[in-house]
Design an enzyme around this catalytic site. Sequence first.
Site, PDB file in Angstrom:
ATOM      1  N   ASP A  55      24.226  73.538  90.293  1.00 14.00           N
ATOM      2  CA  ASP A  55      23.751  72.037  90.406  1.00 14.00           C
ATOM      3  C   ASP A  55      24.668  71.236  89.628  1.00 14.00           C
ATOM      4  O   ASP A  55      25.471  71.181  89.046  1.00 14.00           O
ATOM      5  CB  ASP A  55      22.235  71.921  89.776  1.00 14.00           C
ATOM      6  N   ILE A  56      24.549  69.917  89.872  1.00  7.31           N
ATOM      7  CA  ILE A  56      25.107  68.763  89.599  1.00  7.31           C
ATOM      8  C   ILE A  56      25.356  68.734  87.948  1.00  7.31           C
ATOM      9  O   ILE A  56      26.325  68.219  87.510  1.00  7.31           O
ATOM     10  CB  ILE A  56      24.649  67.265  89.877  1.00  7.31           C
TER      11      ILE A  56
END
Length: 185
Positions: A55-56
């Site tokens: 994820d980011i």
Amino acid sequence: KQKTAYEMTTRLVGSEMCIRDRTLITPENRWAGDDSTLRWSSSQLRSLVPAGRLDIDSVGLLVLTQDGRVAKAIIGENSTIEKEYIVRVADAQSGQAPKFAAQTLALLRHGLALDGKALLPAQVEVLNDDELRFVLKEGKKRQIRRMCAAVGFKVLRLKRVRVGRVRLGALPPGKWRYLKDNERF
């Protein structure tokens, strides 16, 4: 069709965008410490997909492959391949270093459910005052962050350091390398 797999580390905005733009896998981004005798070719980018996601807010190892069997082995529903993470946490309320009580660790290891489904057992070890080592065989969306939140921890940093026998090692952010002969899935 040549089947190759790559390993890289980066902070991802979106893996599909990065691969589509071909900004991450270039000869210039190849890690200088890669001792593979394989030569880079733009044809190796064809059908190259990430076997999993970060994820980011996470960093670390990402395996890319052209072989659907490799991707399925890593992220498939019945995967037995371990993914290892180093996670820095704080107490969600105070922001201070958390207390790693035995009961909390037991919950993280085999007592939580996400989205109404029990999670597979996880290996969770205390590394120091504010870091945990997680080893998972499944990878639900934001699983470690959600597990930590369920026991009152806020994740400050999450780094994937291993997928199966493939270790991140000294690979710098934004670089890639070919897998070694002993790094098969």
